[in-house]
Design a protein around this motif. Structure first.
Motif, mmCIF file in Angstrom:
data_model
loop_
_atom_site.group_PDB
_atom_site.id
_atom_site.type_symbol
_atom_site.label_atom_id
_atom_site.label_comp_id
_atom_site.label_asym_id
_atom_site.label_seq_id
_atom_site.Cartn_x
_atom_site.Cartn_y
_atom_site.Cartn_z
ATOM 1 N N ALA A 279 1.701 7.701 0.396
ATOM 2 C CA ALA A 279 2.838 7.089 0.158
ATOM 3 C C ALA A 279 3.296 6.576 1.506
ATOM 4 O O ALA A 279 4.011 5.667 1.621
ATOM 5 N N SER B 173 -1.616 -5.622 -3.720
ATOM 6 C CA SER B 173 -2.348 -5.670 -2.653
ATOM 7 C C SER B 173 -2.917 -7.050 -2.479
ATOM 8 O O SER B 173 -2.856 -7.674 -1.258
ATOM 9 N N TRP C 263 -6.460 -0.322 4.076
ATOM 10 C CA TRP C 263 -5.644 -0.015 3.160
ATOM 11 C C TRP C 263 -6.245 -0.167 1.668
ATOM 12 O O TRP C 263 -5.774 0.766 0.597
ATOM 13 N N LYS D 31 3.508 1.082 -3.270
ATOM 14 C CA LYS D 31 2.602 2.202 -2.487
ATOM 15 C C LYS D 31 3.656 3.364 -2.357
ATOM 16 O O LYS D 31 3.357 4.572 -2.661
ATOM 17 N N THR E 98 -1.743 -0.798 -7.615
ATOM 18 C CA THR E 98 -1.758 -1.075 -6.111
ATOM 19 C C THR E 98 -2.479 -2.191 -6.107
ATOM 20 O O THR E 98 -2.235 -2.974 -4.984
ATOM 21 N N GLY F 102 2.480 3.276 2.744
ATOM 22 C CA GLY F 102 3.080 2.368 2.271
ATOM 23 C C GLY F 102 4.639 1.992 3.054
ATOM 24 O O GLY F 102 4.798 0.941 3.507
#
Lengths: 501, 652
Positions: free
Chosen positions: B260, B176, B142, B230, B172, B263
C-alpha cells in the motif's frame, strides 16, 4: 546470371519446399512403416532443420532485394514477419511430434503440409505484386484447410475443415474480385495496368481513385482481415480453432496471423497510406481500420470471458490480439516513419511465442484415451501443482498474453501503444489498455484453475522431449525478449529502417 | 564486495530474486530448510539496507545512483537512486521481510517452497518500485508485484481466496494500464530531438517547460487513479477488505504494510510531481477523499465482527491519514506521512500477525468466539494492546508522532484557487466528493440503525455508533454559523463552488474532521480489545490457550521496540526524510504556482529560505546541499506547550 541470383534470394522458400518434398518421398520409401513410425525421427529432423535454416536465412537480411522483375521483394517486412511465420512452423513441429504419436496421426503428411504452409506464408510476406500475394494466400490457406481436418475421424474436425474451407473460399473470392477492380482502376489511371504494389501506390497517390477502385481496395482488405481473424470477419475462428488438432490451431493462430499482417501492411501502405481520394481522403479509410481494431479488441476480449473451452477462449483471445496489432497498422498507415512497423513485428513475434507455448501446454493435457474431446478450463484444476514445469510455463504465457511485465506481451503493447500515441491516436491506446484489463480476467482464470482449485484426480499428460523443448523455446522467448526487448526489437528496427511500404 | 559497494541498490533489489531462484532448487515439500534460507536472504537484504542507511547523506538528494542503457530505441534506462523517503520505505520493506518469514513457521504449512519464492519475488518487486527512477523500470516493478501477490492470495488464502485474488488483480491492473498509457503519452509529448526518455527527473524537468493543455488533467487523473487504487483511497477501496481478509497472514502483512505504501509513494513521486499544476487544483479533492476514507474506514471498523476485517478497515482509515499528509504539501505533513507509512506498516502489520496467532490457535477470527483471553494469554494481550495503542496515536508511541505531524502539516497548508478549466474540473470533483460523503454517511447511519434494531450490536457500541453518526449528520445539515461552524462539510463546499472560500480553509476543515478519525480509532480499537481480551471467558475452548511462544516473542519484540523508538526518538528517521520532504514541497509549490509554504508560527522556518530557492534547479536528481533544516523535534514539542488548534486561515 540474374535467374540464379533471383533463385538464391529465395533460398528459404526452396529450403522449405524441398524439405516438404523430401519428407513426402520418405514417407513412401521402403522401410518407413507407417504404424510403427520408425522413420518419424528423421522426418522431424528434416522438417526442423529446414525451418531453422529458413529462419536463419531470413535473420541474415541486409538491404532489400527485388527479384523476378519486381514480383517478389526480400525486404525488412519479409525478413521479420516471414521469420515469425517460419519460427511458428518450427515450434509447431516441435510440439506436434508428441501429439501426432499420441493420437496416432500421420507424421510425414503433417510436417510436409506445415512446411508448404510456411512456403505460402513466406510468399505472402515477400509479395510485391498482388497476384503473387494471392498465390501465397491460397497456398497457405489450402494447407491450413487440410490441417484443420487432420483428425479425419472426428466430426468436429470435419466441421472445422469444412467451415474454414467455405469461409476461406469466400475470402479468396473477395480478394480476387477486389484485385480485378483494382486492375481495372489501374487501367483507367495509367497506360500500362498492373498489380504491382509500387505502381498501385504511385498511381493512387496522384489521382482521384474512382468508387470502383475504392471498392476493390475494400474487398482485398476484407479478404486479408478474414485471414487474420479480426471482427467482423472472425466468425470462423472459434469453431475452427476448436476442431483443428491443437498444433494446427497453434500454427493457425500465429503463422497465418504473421503472414496475413505482412500482406495487410504491404497492401494498406500501398493503397491507404498514400491517400485514397475517392472515399473522402485517407482519414476515412484509416477510420475504418481503426473501427475494426476497436471492435476486435472489445469483442474478442469480452467474448473470451464467457468461454468454457480453453481452445475457444484462446480463439477469441487471438481475435483480440489481432485488434492490438491493428492498432499498429492504423499508426503505420498514418505515420509510417514513427516506428509502427517494428512494433508490429515485435508484437507478432512475442505473441507467436506466447500463443504457441499456451497451446503446447493445452496439448500436453489432451490424452488419446480420454473420452472427453473438449478440454475445458476446469479440467486443468490443480494441474499446476501436479506438473510444476507445465504450470510455470502456462503462468508465463498467460501473464504474457495479459500484458504483464517482464514479458514480450508487455513490451509489445508498449511499442504498439506508443506508435498509436505518436500517430495522434491516443484513444486507441486507451481502448487497448482497458480491454487488456478485461483480458486479464480470463487469462487469470486459467491460472486460478491451475493453481488454486482442488484437483479432480490425475488424467496424466503427454510427455516427450520435443514437447519440453517447444515449451522451453517459447518460455525463453517470452521472458528474454521481454526483459531485453532490443534483442529482437533491434533486429526489427534495422531490418525495417528503410521500409516504406 | 566491491560490486556490492558500487551497485548497492542493484544488490539490494535483486538479492531476493537470486534467493528466489535458488529456493526453487529446494526439494518439493521441504519446509525447514527453505524457511531458513529465505530468512537468511531477507536478513542479508536488511543488512544491505542498513548499509545504505549508514552511507546515506540526508542533504544530498538522489544517491547511490546507477544508470545503464536498457532499451535504447525507446530511451529506456536502468536507473535507480535513493532519496530520503525511498530510503525509509526500503528500510521498512527489508525490516518487515525477515519478520514475515519468521511468522510463516506456524502459519504456512503447505507448499512452503513456493510460498518463499513468491515472498522473495514480491520483495524484489517492491524494493525495485521504491528505488527505480526510470518510469518504465518503476512500472515494470509495479506491475510485477501483482504476479506474486496474486499467487500469495489465491493459493494460500482463505475460503474465498480465488475471488479475492482476482478482484485485487483486476482492480489494480485497470488503473495500472491506464497509467501505462498516460506514461507513454507523457513521455512521447516531452520527447525532443534527443529522443524519448523515461527518466523520471528528466521527464519532470521537460514537463516543467512543456504546455500540455487540457490533456494534462487526464494524464494526472490516470496516474492518480492507479495509485489511489493501490493505497487505496476511498471510493476505490472495495478490493481491500476481501484481499486483506482472505490473504494468508504473512501476505496480508506485506500487502498492507508495504505494498500500500508503494501506492502512496508513487502518488507523491509521480502523480503529484510530474503534473504539479493540475495536481495543485486537485489536492483539496484528494484531501476530502482521504478524510472520507479516514472516517468511513473507522466507522465500518466499529461494526466488524471479524478481527481481521476490523484491522483491514482500520488500515484503510490510517492510509487516509498518510494521503492527507501528502496532499497537504507541507514539509511537516509530508515528513509526517513518510514516518506514518513506517508506523502504519509496523503497527498494522503486527496487528495482522497477532490476529493470525489467535487464528492458528482457535481457527476463528470472530471476536464473539473470543473474550476474556487476557487471563490465559497475558503476554499476547499486552502485545496486542500495546500495538493497538500505537495505532490509536497514544503520545509516546509511534502512531502519535506521525499523525500529529500530518495534522499539523494539514492545518498549516494553504492551496491556491485555480481559475481555469483545471480549476473548474477540480471544483466539480469537490462537489461530487461532498455528495459522496453525505451519501456514505447516510448509508452508514442507516446500516447502524438497522443492525442496532436487530440487536446484533452490543448496547454500548450501538449507542456509540449512533452518536457518531448523528453528530456527523448534524454537522452536515445544521445551518451555518460563521464560516466554519455548522454544516461542517456541505456549506464550505458550496462556497467552494462559488469560489468564495479559499482552499486553505478546506485544509483546516479536513484536519478537524480527520481528528474525529483519531477519536473513532480509539472507539473501535478499545471496543475490539474489550471484546477479545476482557470480561469472563465465555467459551470453554479458550480456557487452555497457550500464550506466545518464544518464537512468537522474537517475532513481536522488534515491532514493540520499534514503536517505542519511533515514538520517543523519531529524530533519526525524520532526519532522513526532512530534507527530501522539503525539497518536494518547495519545488512542487514553485512549479505549481502555489504560494510558498508560509512560515509556521510554531516552527521558526524562515520565508527567506523558501524565496531563495532556485527555480532552475527543480529536481532532487540534482545533487546539491540544502541549507540545514529547523529541528523537527521542535515541531513535535512546541505545539504541546501552546494552544495549537488555531483557527485555520488566520495566518492569511
Amino acid at each position: 546470371m540474374t535467374i540464379l541470383h533471383d533463385l538464391a534470394v529465395l533460398t528459404p522458400i526452396w529450403l522449405l519446399a524441398g524439405a516438404a518434398g523430401l519428407i513426402l518421398l520418405l514417407t513412401v520409401a521402403p522401410g518407413y512403416h507407417r504404424p510403427g513410425l520408425e522413420g518419424a525421427g528423421h522426418l522431424t529432423f528434416v522438417a526442423l532443420s529446414a525451418l531453422a535454416g529458413a529462419t536463419w536465412f531470413l535473420g541474415q537480411f541486409d538491404g532489400p532485394v527485388r527479384v523476378f522483375s519486381g514480383a517478389i521483394v526480400f525486404d525488412g517486412l519479409g525478413a521479420t514477419l516471414g521469420g515469425v511465420a517460419t519460427l511458428a512452423g518450427f515450434i509447431t513441429i516441435l510440439m506436434s511430434t508428441a501429439y501426432l504419436q499420441e493420437h496416432k496421426l500421420a507424421q510425414g503428411e503433417f510436417y510436409a503440409i506445415v512446411l508448404l504452409a510456411c512456403v505460402g506464408m513466406l510468399i505472402v510476406a515477400m509479395a510485391a505484386d498482388l497476384l503473387v500475394m494471392f498465390i501465397g494466400v491460397e497456398m497457405m490457406s489450402l494447407a491450413m484447410y487440410v490441417l484443420a481436418g487432420f483428425r479425419r475421424g472426428l466430426r468436429r474436425a470435419q466441421e472445422a475443415a469444412f467451415k474454414y474451407f467455405v469461409y476461406g473460399a469466400f475470402a479468396s473470392a473477395f480478394i480476387v474480385f477486389g484485385m480485378a477492380q483494382i486492375f481495372g482502376e489501374m487501367g483507367r489511371l495509367t497506360a500500362s495496368p498492373s498489380l504491382d504494389l509500387q505502381r498501385i501506390a504511385a498511381a493512387f497517390a496522384h489521382a482521384d481513385v474512382s468508387a470502383m477502385g475504392c471498392l476493390g481496395v475494400a474487398f482485398v482488405l476484407a479478404g486479408l482481415l478474414f485471414k487474420i481473424a479480426s471482427v467482423p470477419f472472425h466468425m470462423w475462428a472459434p469453431d475452427v480453432y476448436e476442431g483443428a488438432p491443437t498444433p494446427a490451431t497453434a500454427f493457425m493462430a500465429t503463422g497465418i496471423k504473421a503472414a496475413g499482417f505482412a500482406g495487410l501492411c504491404r497492401f494498406a501502405m500501398a493503397t491507404l497510406g498514400q491517400g485514397l481520394h475517392g472515399i473522402g481522403g485517407d482519414e476515412t479509410s484509416v477510420q475504418v481500420i481503426e473501427a475494426v481494431a476497436i471492435a476486435s479488441m472489445v469483442l474478442g476480449n469480452l467474448l473470451a470471458i464467457r468461454q468454457v473451452q480453453i481452445k475457444r477462449m484462446l480463439a477469441y483471445s487471438s481475435i483480440a490480439h489481432a485488434g492490438y496489432v491493428l492498432v499498429g497498422v492504423v499508426a503505420l498507415v498514418g505515420h509510417p516513419e514513427r516506428g509502427a512497423m517494428p512494433a508490429i513485428a515485435y508484437y507478432l513475434f512475442g505473441y507467436a511465442a506466447m500463443t504457441l507455448g499456451a497451446f503446447t501446454v493445452i496439448m500436453a493435457f489432451e490424452r488419446r484415451d480420454d473420452p472427453r474431446v473438449d478440454l475445458t478450463v476446469d479440467r486443468l484444476a490443480g494441474a499446476g501443482h501436479r506438473y510444476p514445469a507445465l504450470g510455470l510455463a502456462m503462468a508465463v504465457f498467460m501473464f504474457g498474453l495479459a500484458g504483464i511485465p517482464p514479458t514480450t506481451g508487455f513490451f509489445g503493447k508498449l511499442a504498439l501503444f506508443t506508435a498509436a500515441i505518436s500517430a495522434g491516436r491516443p484513444e486507441l491506446a486507451v481502448v487497448g489498455a482497458l480491454t487488456s484489463a478485461a483480458g486479464a480476467y480470463y487469462y487469470l482464470r486459467v491460472l486460478a484453475t491451475l493453481y488454486m482449485q482442488p484437483t479432480h484426480g490425475d488424467e496424466g499428460r503427454i510427455h516427450s522431449f520435443w514437447l519440453g523443448a517447444a515449451l522451453w523455446v517459447c518460455a525463453s522467448i517470452t521472458v528474454v525478449a521481454g526483459v531485453l526487448p532490443h534483442t529482437y526489437m533491434g533486429f526489427a528496427e534495422r531490418a525495417l529502417a528503410s521500409w516504406k511500404g | 564486495m566491491n560490486f556490492v559497494h558500487d551497485h548497492l541498490l542493484t544488490a539490494l533489489v535483486f538479492l531476493p530474486l537470486v534467493g528466489a531462484s535458488i529456493a526453487l532448487a529446494f526439494p518439493r515439500g521441504e519446509h525447514t530448510g527453505v524457511r531458513g534460507f529465505a530468512m537468511a536472504v531477507s536478513l542479508a537484504d536488511l543488512a544491505l539496507a542498513v548499509t545504505a542507511w549508514a552511507r546515506f547523506e540526508p542533504q544530498a538528494g538522489l544517491q547511490f545512483v546507477e544508470s545503464a542503457a536498457w532499451v535504447p530505441a525507446f530511451g529506456i534506462r536502468y536507473m535507480v537512486g535513493l532519496d530520503g523517503i525511498a530510503l525509509l520505505m526500503v528500510l521498512l520493506t527489508t525490516f518487515m521481510a525477515p519478520l514475515v518469514v519468521l511468522s510463516t513457521y506456524s502459519s504456512i504449512a503447505t507448499r512452503t517452497r513456493e510460498f518463499m519464492v513468491c515472498l522473495l519475488l514480491l520483495q524484489t518487486c517492491m524494493l525495485g518500485g521504491f528505488v527505480a527512477t526510470d518510469m518504465f523500470l518503476f512500472f515494470t516493478f509495479w506491475e510485477c508485484t501483482l504476479i506474486p501477490a496474486y499467487f500469495l492470495i489465491g493459493i494460500w488464502g482463505g475460503r474465498r481466496r480465488v475471488h479475492a485474488a482476482l478482484k485485487f488483480f483486476l482492480y489494480t491492473i485497470t488503473g495500472s494500464l491506464l497509467m501505462f498509457v498516460a506514461i507513454m503519452y507523457t513521455v512521447w509529448s516531452v520527447a525532443d530531438a534527443g529522443g524519448m526518455t523515461f527518466s523520471w527527473p528528466e521527464v519532470a524537468e521537460r514537463l516543467s517547460h512543456t504546455e500540455l493543455g487540457d490533456v494534462e488533467i487526464w494524464l494526472f487523473l490516470a496516474f492518480a487513479l492507479a495509485f489511489a487504487i493501490k493505497v487505496p483511497l476511498f471510493p476505490l477501496h472495495s478490493w481491500l477488505p476481501d484481499a486483506y481478509a482472505e490473504a494468508p497472514t504473512p501476505a496480508t502483512v506485506i500487502l498492507s504494510g508495504v505494498l500500500a505504501k508503494l501506492g502512496a509513494f508513487g502518488f507523491l513521486r509521480y502523480a503529484l510531481w510530474l503534473f504539479p499544476h493540475t495536481a495543485a487544483a486537485f489536492l483539496p479533492t484528494l484531501g476530502i477523499l482521504a478524510v472520507i476514507g479516514i472516517i468511513y474506514g473507522a466507522l465500518v471498523a466499529t461494526v466488524q465482527f471479524d478481527a481481521k476485517r476490523l484491522i483491514a478497515y482500520a488500515s484503510l482509515s490510517h492510509m487516509g491519514f498518510i494521503m492527507l499528509g501528502i496532499v497537504a504539501m507541507t514539509v511537516t505533513g509530508l515528513s509526517g506521512s513518510a514516518l506514518q507509512m513506517v508506523n502504519h506498516g509496523v503497527a498494522t502489520g503486527a496487528l495482522f500477525l497477532l490476529v493470525g496467532v489467535i487464528y492458528e490457535r482457535r481457527r476463528t477470527r470472530e471476536m464473539a468466539d473470543l473474550g476474556g483471553i487476557a487471563q490465559v494469554m497475558p503476554l499476547y494481550a499486552a502485545t496486542f494492546v500495546w500495538l493497538a495503542l500505537s495505532t490509536m496515536g497514544l503520545p509516546g508511541l509511534a502512531g502519535f508522532v506521525g499523525e500529529f505531524l500530518i495534522l499539523l502539516g494539514t492545518f498549516s497548508s494553504e492551496g491556491l484557487a485555480v481559475s481555469s478549466t483545471t480549476g473548474d474540473v477540480a471544483r466539480a470533483a469537490i462537489i461530487l466528493a461532498a455528495a459522496v460523503v453525505v451519501l456514505a454517511i447516510g448509508i452508514l447511519a442507516a446500516n447502524v440503525a438497522r443492525h442496532g434494531s436487530k440487536g446484533v450490536l452490543g448496547g454500548s457500541s450501538k449507542l456509540l455508533a449512533l452518536a457518531v453518526a448523528t453528530c456527523l449528520l448534524l454537522g452536515l445539515l445544521a445551518p451555518p454559523m460563521g464560516p466554519l461552524g455548522g454544516g461542517l462539510l456541505v456549506q464550505p463546499l458550496l462556497q467552494v463552488a462559488d469560489s468564495q472560500l479559499p482552499f486553505h480553509e478546506i485544509y483546516g476543515l479536513l484536519a478537524m474532521v480527520a481528528l474525529l478519525g483519531i477519536v473513532l480509532s480509539a472507539v473501535y480499537m478499545l471496543q475490539a480489545i474489550q471484546r477479545i481480551f476482557f470480561g469472563p471467558i465465555r467459551h470453554p475452548e479458550n480456557e487452555h490457550l497457550l500464550d506466545l511462544s518464544v518464537r512468537e516473542c522474537c517475532l513481536f519484540a522488534p515491532f514493540v521496540v520499534l514503536t517505542v523508538v519511533i515514538g520517543m526518538h523519531p529524530q533519526p528517521f525524520l532526519n532522513i526524510v526532512q530534507p527530501t520532504a522539503e525539497q518536494y514541497t518547495r519545488q512542487f509549490r514553485l512549479r505549481a504556482g502555489m504560494p510558498p509554504e508560509q512560515a509556521h508560527p510554531l516552527v521558526g522556518r524562515a520565508d527567506a529560505r523558501l524565496d531563495a530557492a532556485d527555480p532552475q534547479v527543480p529536481l532532487p536528481a540534482v545533487r546539491r546541499g540544502l541549507p540545514p533544516t529547523g529541528n523537527p523535534l521542535q515541531e513535535l514539542v512546541a505545539p504541546r506547550r501552546q494552544p495549537h488548534l488555531r483557527a485555520p486561515g488566520r495566518n492569511q
